[in-house]
Design an enzyme around this catalytic site. Structure first.
Site, PDB file in Angstrom:
ATOM      1  N   ASP A 177      -8.247  -5.122  -0.964  1.00 34.81           N
ATOM      2  CA  ASP A 177      -8.586  -5.886  -2.170  1.00 34.81           C
ATOM      3  C   ASP A 177      -8.204  -7.358  -2.074  1.00 34.81           C
ATOM      4  O   ASP A 177      -8.701  -8.182  -2.832  1.00 34.81           O
ATOM      5  CB  ASP A 177      -7.881  -5.262  -3.387  1.00 34.81           C
ATOM      6  CG  ASP A 177      -8.368  -3.854  -3.640  1.00 34.81           C
ATOM      7  OD1 ASP A 177      -9.572  -3.621  -3.498  1.00 34.81           O
ATOM      8  OD2 ASP A 177      -7.536  -2.986  -3.962  1.00 34.81           O
ATOM      9  N   ARG A 217      -9.585  -2.861   6.934  1.00 37.13           N
ATOM     10  CA  ARG A 217     -10.689  -3.240   6.049  1.00 37.13           C
ATOM     11  C   ARG A 217     -10.551  -4.722   5.653  1.00 37.13           C
ATOM     12  O   ARG A 217     -11.530  -5.426   5.455  1.00 37.13           O
ATOM     13  CB  ARG A 217     -10.714  -2.351   4.796  1.00 37.13           C
ATOM     14  CG  ARG A 217     -10.863  -0.870   5.119  1.00 37.13           C
ATOM     15  CD  ARG A 217     -10.675  -0.003   3.884  1.00 37.13           C
ATOM     16  NE  ARG A 217      -9.351  -0.159   3.299  1.00 37.13           N
ATOM     17  CZ  ARG A 217      -8.965   0.369   2.137  1.00 37.13           C
ATOM     18  NH1 ARG A 217      -9.822   1.105   1.439  1.00 37.13           N
ATOM     19  NH2 ARG A 217      -7.748   0.186   1.675  1.00 37.13           N
ATOM     20  N   HIS A 271       0.853  -1.194   0.000  1.00 35.10           N
ATOM     21  CA  HIS A 271       0.000   0.000   0.000  1.00 35.10           C
ATOM     22  C   HIS A 271       0.885   1.239   0.000  1.00 35.10           C
ATOM     23  O   HIS A 271       1.980   1.219   0.571  1.00 35.10           O
ATOM     24  CB  HIS A 271      -0.921   0.032   1.226  1.00 35.10           C
ATOM     25  CG  HIS A 271      -2.085   0.941   1.048  1.00 35.10           C
ATOM     26  ND1 HIS A 271      -2.034   2.277   1.384  1.00 35.10           N
ATOM     27  CD2 HIS A 271      -3.315   0.724   0.535  1.00 35.10           C
ATOM     28  CE1 HIS A 271      -3.198   2.828   1.093  1.00 35.10           C
ATOM     29  NE2 HIS A 271      -3.996   1.917   0.574  1.00 35.10           N
TER      30      HIS A 271
HETATM   31  N1  HAX Z   1       4.239  -7.320  -4.988  1.00 40.36           N
HETATM   32  C1  HAX Z   1       5.452  -7.121  -5.533  1.00 40.36           C
HETATM   33  N2  HAX Z   1       6.117  -5.973  -5.488  1.00 40.36           N
HETATM   34  C2  HAX Z   1       5.541  -4.972  -4.828  1.00 40.36           C
HETATM   35  C3  HAX Z   1       4.293  -5.089  -4.196  1.00 40.36           C
HETATM   36  C4  HAX Z   1       3.625  -6.323  -4.309  1.00 40.36           C
HETATM   37  N3  HAX Z   1       2.419  -6.532  -3.794  1.00 40.36           N
HETATM   38  N4  HAX Z   1       3.984  -3.923  -3.610  1.00 40.36           N
HETATM   39  C5  HAX Z   1       5.010  -3.085  -3.884  1.00 40.36           C
HETATM   40  N5  HAX Z   1       5.931  -3.708  -4.622  1.00 40.36           N
HETATM   41  C6  HAX Z   1       7.142  -3.134  -5.193  1.00 40.36           C
HETATM   42  C7  HAX Z   1       6.760  -1.974  -6.089  1.00 40.36           C
HETATM   43  O1  HAX Z   1       6.347  -2.441  -7.384  1.00 40.36           O
HETATM   44  C8  HAX Z   1       8.022  -1.165  -6.116  1.00 40.36           C
HETATM   45  O2  HAX Z   1       8.908  -1.795  -7.028  1.00 40.36           O
HETATM   46  P1  HAX Z   1       9.916  -0.918  -7.953  1.00 40.36           P
HETATM   47  O3  HAX Z   1      10.803  -0.194  -6.972  1.00 40.36           O
HETATM   48  O4  HAX Z   1      10.594  -1.934  -8.783  1.00 40.36           O
HETATM   49  O5  HAX Z   1       9.040   0.014  -8.741  1.00 40.36           O
HETATM   50  C9  HAX Z   1       8.564  -1.363  -4.698  1.00 40.36           C
HETATM   51  O6  HAX Z   1       7.921  -2.549  -4.189  1.00 40.36           O
HETATM   52  C10 HAX Z   1       8.244  -0.207  -3.773  1.00 40.36           C
HETATM   53  O7  HAX Z   1       6.868   0.048  -3.825  1.00 40.36           O
HETATM   54  P2  HAX Z   1       6.102   0.680  -2.546  1.00 40.36           P
HETATM   55  O8  HAX Z   1       6.687   2.011  -2.290  1.00 40.36           O
HETATM   56  O9  HAX Z   1       6.081  -0.297  -1.440  1.00 40.36           O
HETATM   57  O10 HAX Z   1       4.614   0.785  -3.072  1.00 40.36           O
HETATM   58  P3  HAX Z   1       3.963   1.947  -3.930  1.00 40.36           P
HETATM   59  O11 HAX Z   1       3.496   2.999  -3.010  1.00 40.36           O
HETATM   60  O12 HAX Z   1       4.839   2.350  -5.076  1.00 40.36           O
HETATM   61  O13 HAX Z   1       2.708   1.183  -4.567  1.00 40.36           O
HETATM   62  C11 HAX Z   1       0.882  -0.304  -4.566  1.00 40.36           C
HETATM   63  C12 HAX Z   1       1.625   0.787  -3.789  1.00 40.36           C
HETATM   64  C13 HAX Z   1      -0.407  -0.618  -3.847  1.00 40.36           C
HETATM   65  C14 HAX Z   1       0.556   0.196  -5.975  1.00 40.36           C
HETATM   66  C15 HAX Z   1       1.792  -1.568  -4.631  1.00 40.36           C
HETATM   67  O14 HAX Z   1       2.025  -2.058  -3.340  1.00 40.36           O
HETATM   68  C16 HAX Z   1       1.220  -2.658  -5.500  1.00 40.36           C
HETATM   69  O15 HAX Z   1       1.414  -2.661  -6.726  1.00 40.36           O
HETATM   70  N6  HAX Z   1       0.449  -3.635  -4.896  1.00 40.36           N
HETATM   71  C17 HAX Z   1      -0.218  -4.648  -5.643  1.00 40.36           C
HETATM   72  C18 HAX Z   1      -1.482  -4.081  -6.286  1.00 40.36           C
HETATM   73  C19 HAX Z   1      -2.539  -3.739  -5.239  1.00 40.36           C
HETATM   74  O16 HAX Z   1      -2.810  -4.499  -4.332  1.00 40.36           O
HETATM   75  N7  HAX Z   1      -3.214  -2.587  -5.408  1.00 40.36           N
HETATM   76  C20 HAX Z   1      -4.312  -2.167  -4.545  1.00 40.36           C
HETATM   77  C21 HAX Z   1      -3.892  -1.174  -3.500  1.00 40.36           C
HETATM   78  C22 HAX Z   1      -5.062  -0.719  -2.633  1.00 40.36           C
HETATM   79  C23 HAX Z   1      -5.947   0.157  -3.421  1.00 40.36           C
HETATM   80  O17 HAX Z   1      -5.646   1.263  -3.825  1.00 40.36           O
HETATM   81  N8  HAX Z   1      -7.093  -0.331  -3.732  1.00 40.36           N
HETATM   82  O18 HAX Z   1      -7.887   0.334  -4.550  1.00 40.36           O
END
Ligand code: HAX
Length: 435
Positions: free
Chosen positions: A371, A325, A316
């Site tokens: 989610d 949640r 997140h």
């Molecule tokens: N699996 C693998 N890698 C992950 C990850 C996961 N679940 N979550 C974060 N990372 C990676 C990122 O891709 C990023 O990689 P790079 O440096 O290579 O770009 C690194 O870890 C640092 O990311 P972060 O700072 O921890 O996370 P962000 O704030 O950039 O992104 C996200 C937050 C939610 C988009 C991210 O954790 C993610 O892609 N999660 C999976 C998708 C997801 O569950 N989305 C729903 C989020 C809740 C929401 O908004 N719902 O609507």
């Protein structure tokens, strides 16, 4: 006191407070912005103002100061119901006060009175190829209704600024009243051979949605009220809420604003993650022929990461703990469907994935978000078409964004306009700071 009267009684003081802060403390520095933030999606910059909800990285969301368990405990519910009325929850979001049963029922009655969806909205939906994504259909339906906007009409007639919130309130109540019917219609049209189910006037807003979906189990009504409450708001900085706030800041009405917000919600890193999550969980089950062992789950998670993909439902941008949640939905599942194999696979993921992500070392938050759980409950009750799930999110999130936009208008928040710089400028600033 009706919701609108209550709101009207609170606005003058809130407006004075907002204007006073702007005028007297305008030069006070709240935050500093780093190169990493500008180049990194504006993460964490404190630059939005809302009283509807606040997200603490470790505690999770509070709605108007109340945690999720407090909201579920304190809000009024109908006799025999497990989950409170969404109408009462909306009263809390808008006013900051806990409603009485009567006040909650008044909101429900108001939604019922405004719930008739114009026929042309169905025409718009029916004109789409059936393989159109349900989020596209939902956004189109919302945008199509823009011609109904009270705000746009009164603005064109020269409405005074102090009345903006009043017109927005009228729009919002008309709009929210119709969303469950539109969402359920899309579902029944697309996946149930065009067999819409008419609303039941005896049912509340959330339960009526469950009824119109055609899910017979009464527990699904409780689930949907819970779902809409949990998905309602998550501060203002998330993509859909921020988009809607930004669009509305140009004095666009709620229909324009939420159609735009829904387009953001449809992205796989945001709302679409719920469909991705269930797809991933079902993929695990298909791969191993049922609920996996912890070792199998660990292997599958590594395979996902090693193939360059994210594990949906984990991580997140703000949270640094298991999303409350998620916990709330887990409690619901433990009570209503503990033996469901999809839920058991979700549970197995919860036991295994945080450790995998910690070892992987990239995600700042290895814990599950909302989610990661929502899809398995829908699946359990027979709503198995998971590309529909983001529509559910869109109905719930409309509660929070609309409460925000009414208050944006009430205090007179201005048009949003941050400043951009070029890469050359950023490099020069960075070099200057280093020197
Ligand atoms: N699996 C693998 N890698 C992950 C990850 C996961 N679940 N979550 C974060 N990372 C990676 C990122 O891709 C990023 O990689 P790079 O440096 O290579 O770009 C690194 O870890 C640092 O990311 P972060 O700072 O921890 O996370 P962000 O704030 O950039 O992104 C996200 C937050 C939610 C988009 C991210 O954790 C993610 O892609 N999660 C999976 C998708 C997801 O569950 N989305 C729903 C989020 C809740 C929401 O908004 N719902 O609507």
């Amino acid at each position: 006191m009706s919701l609108k009267e209550k709101l009207a009684s609170k606005i003058p003081a809130a407006r004075d407070r907002y204007n006073k802060i702007r005028k007297e403390y305008g030069n006070v520095v709240i935050d500093q912005v780093t190169v990493a933030q500008v180049a990194g999606g504006m993460r964490g910059i404190k630059c939005l103002l809302t009283d509807i909800s606040y997200l603490d990285p470790y505690e999770g969301i509070r709605f108007r100061g109340y945690t999720i368990p407090e909201v579920l405990e304190k809000l009024p519910r109908r006799a025999g119901a497990e989950v409170p009325l969404v109408g009462g929850f909306y009263y809390l979001l808008l006013t900051g006060d806990l409603p009485t049963m009567e006040e909650a029922e008044e909101v429900e009655a108001e939604w019922k009175a405004r719930g008739q969806v114009p026929e042309y909205v169905y025409d718009v939906l029916r004109s789409q190829p059936r393989d159109t994504h349900p989020m596209t259909m939902f956004a189109e339906a919302v945008l199509a209704m823009q011609r109904e906007s009270v705000f746009a009409k009164r603005y064109a007639e020269g409405m005074r600024r102090e009345e903006y919130w009043d017109a927005m309130y009228e729009d919002v109540m008309n709009f929210l009243a119709k969303l469950p019917t539109i969402g359920a219609y899309i579902y029944r049209m697309k996946y149930r051979s065009d067999t819409p189910i008419p609303p039941d006037p005896e049912l509340d807003w959330g339960s009526n949605f469950a009824h119109m979906m055609g899910v017979p189990d009464p527990a699904y009504r409780e689930l949907m009220k819970l779902y809409f409450i949990l998905h309602s708001d998550h501060e203002s900085g998330n993509v859909s809420a921020h988009t809607a706030h930004l669009v509305a800041s140009a004095l666009s009405d709620i229909y324009y604003a939420w159609a735009a917000g829904l387009c953001g919600l449809a992205g796989p890193l945001h709302g679409l993650a719920n469909q991705e999550c269930l797809g991933w969980i079902l993929g695990v089950m298909e791969h191993f022929g049922g609920v996996p062992t912890k070792e199998q789950m660990e292997q599958y998670a590594w395979d996902t990461l090693n193939s360059g993909r994210v594990i949906p439902g984990y991580g997140h941008a703000v949270l640094r703990q298991t999303d409350p949640r998620y916990k709330s939905q887990r409690e619901f599942a433990l009570k209503h469907c503990p033996d469901d194999p999809v839920f058991q696979t979700v549970s197995c993921a919860y036991e295994v994935i945080p450790e995998v992500l910690k070892k992987h070392g990239k995600a700042k938050n290895p814990w599950p978000n909302v989610d990661a759980h929502s899809g398995c409950l829908q699946y359990h009750y027979g709503v198995k078409e998971f590309d529909f799930y983001t529509v559910l999110f869109g109905i719930g999130r409309a509660l929070g964004i609309s409460a925000n936009i009414i208050w944006d208008r009430a205090v007179g928040q201005p048009i949003e306009r941050p400043k951009s710089i070029t890469t050359d400028m950023m490099e020069e600033l960075a070099k200057g700071a280093k020197a």
